[in-house]
Design a protein around this motif. Structure first.
Motif, PDB file in Angstrom:
ATOM      1  N   TYR A 120      -7.294   6.160  39.280  1.00  0.00           N
ATOM      2  CA  TYR A 120      -6.151   6.930  39.776  1.00  0.00           C
ATOM      3  C   TYR A 120      -5.152   7.129  38.635  1.00  0.00           C
ATOM      4  CZ  TYR A 120      -7.839   5.393  44.371  1.00  0.00           C
ATOM      5  OH  TYR A 120      -8.601   5.141  45.480  1.00  0.00           O
ATOM      6  N   GLY A 144      -0.938   8.265  41.096  1.00  0.00           N
ATOM      7  CA  GLY A 144      -1.145   8.246  42.545  1.00  0.00           C
ATOM      8  C   GLY A 144      -2.291   9.085  43.066  1.00  0.00           C
ATOM      9  N   ARG A 145      -2.979   9.821  42.188  1.00  0.00           N
ATOM     10  CA  ARG A 145      -4.087  10.694  42.621  1.00  0.00           C
ATOM     11  C   ARG A 145      -5.422  10.188  42.087  1.00  0.00           C
ATOM     12  NH1 ARG A 145      -3.570  15.782  40.051  1.00  0.00           N
ATOM     13  NH2 ARG A 145      -2.778  14.429  38.476  1.00  0.00           N
ATOM     14  N   PRO A 195      -5.655   0.245  48.423  1.00  0.00           N
ATOM     15  CA  PRO A 195      -6.002   1.466  49.140  1.00  0.00           C
ATOM     16  C   PRO A 195      -5.280   2.672  48.530  1.00  0.00           C
ATOM     17  CG  PRO A 195      -4.963  -0.141  50.623  1.00  0.00           C
ATOM     18  CD  PRO A 195      -4.935  -0.710  49.254  1.00  0.00           C
ATOM     19  N   PRO A 196      -5.854   3.862  48.655  1.00  0.00           N
ATOM     20  CA  PRO A 196      -5.248   5.061  48.066  1.00  0.00           C
ATOM     21  C   PRO A 196      -3.781   5.264  48.439  1.00  0.00           C
ATOM     22  CG  PRO A 196      -7.432   5.571  48.887  1.00  0.00           C
ATOM     23  CD  PRO A 196      -7.119   4.171  49.326  1.00  0.00           C
ATOM     24  N   GLN A 197      -3.402   4.965  49.685  1.00  0.00           N
ATOM     25  CA  GLN A 197      -2.008   5.158  50.087  1.00  0.00           C
ATOM     26  C   GLN A 197      -1.073   4.186  49.363  1.00  0.00           C
ATOM     27  OE1 GLN A 197      -4.523   4.322  52.138  1.00  0.00           O
ATOM     28  NE2 GLN A 197      -3.927   2.643  53.487  1.00  0.00           N
ATOM     29  N   ASP A 198      -1.545   2.976  49.063  1.00  0.00           N
ATOM     30  CA  ASP A 198      -0.732   2.021  48.307  1.00  0.00           C
ATOM     31  C   ASP A 198      -0.601   2.444  46.839  1.00  0.00           C
ATOM     32  OD1 ASP A 198      -0.634   0.641  50.684  1.00  0.00           O
ATOM     33  OD2 ASP A 198      -1.697  -1.138  49.951  1.00  0.00           O
ATOM     34  N   ALA A 255      -0.677   5.571  45.755  1.00  0.00           N
ATOM     35  CA  ALA A 255       0.259   6.705  45.750  1.00  0.00           C
ATOM     36  C   ALA A 255       1.697   6.224  45.925  1.00  0.00           C
ATOM     37  CB  ALA A 255      -0.112   7.704  46.847  1.00  0.00           C
ATOM     38  N   ALA A 256       1.918   5.263  46.820  1.00  0.00           N
ATOM     39  CA  ALA A 256       3.270   4.742  47.044  1.00  0.00           C
ATOM     40  C   ALA A 256       3.805   4.027  45.807  1.00  0.00           C
ATOM     41  CB  ALA A 256       3.272   3.801  48.253  1.00  0.00           C
ATOM     42  N   LYS A 285       4.940   6.570  43.221  1.00  0.00           N
ATOM     43  CA  LYS A 285       6.205   7.228  43.591  1.00  0.00           C
ATOM     44  C   LYS A 285       7.392   6.270  43.541  1.00  0.00           C
ATOM     45  CE  LYS A 285       4.149  10.711  46.550  1.00  0.00           C
ATOM     46  NZ  LYS A 285       3.917  11.149  47.906  1.00  0.00           N
TER      47      LYS A 285
END
Length: 162
Positions: free
Chosen positions: A94, A97-98, A145-148, A150-151, A154
């Motif tokens: 990643y 975040g992507r 996890p992907p959401q973590d 990305a968070a 940011k």
């Protein structure tokens, strides 16, 4: 870790760094110079045991026990949030975040007995030197996890620095 004039940090080996389990590695890096093929962090050797994150050929290489997971595009002079994960089957990379790369395979699971290096390869050389800075290097014995991911990218993104 200020690497504007070279150098690196080394941390003693820990069993949590081994590939016989789930692994995630996270950091912020800023390149002041492109270098030849700088290694942001290393706990192993290419096509052997262990893992590393490298800027090579205009992209990233998240190398996990013989698996090259290549993708993304490092930029000079900008703080970049980078995460590599390995779940026992698939390596994922990643940037900011992507998801930029993903590759499945059967890695070499033999433990790497050497230290973890930040800013340099396990066999130091000028071609592997990061010239810039590294912050917030973290290792996890789990998959982020992907959401973590990305968070985290940011939450720390402030103008000019993490």
């Amino acid at each position: 870790l200020d690497l504007s004039t070279g150098g690196y940090a080394a941390f003693d080996h820990r069993p949590e760094f081994d590939l016989g389990q789930r692994l995630s590695v996270e950091c912020w890096v800023k390149f002041d110079q492109p270098g030849t093929m700088p290694i942001v962090f290393s706990c192993g050797h290419w096509n052997q045991a262990g893992w590393f994150l490298q800027k090579i050929g205009g992209g990233w290489r998240w190398h996990v026990g013989g698996i090259d997971c290549d993708g993304g595009r490092p930029e000079m002079g900008k703080w970049l949030h980078v995460v590599g994960t390995y779940d026992g089957v698939t390596a994922r990379l990643y940037q900011d975040g992507r998801l930029v790369a993903e590759k499945a395979g059967s890695p070499i699971l033999a433990p790497w007995k050497g230290p973890l290096h930040a800013g340099q390869y396990g066999a130091p050389g000028p071609e592997f030197q990061v010239t810039g800075a590294i912050r917030g290097l973290k290792t996890y014995s789990r998959i982020l996890p992907p959401q973590d991911v990305a968070a985290a990218a940011k939450a720390s993104a402030l103008p000019g620095k993490p």
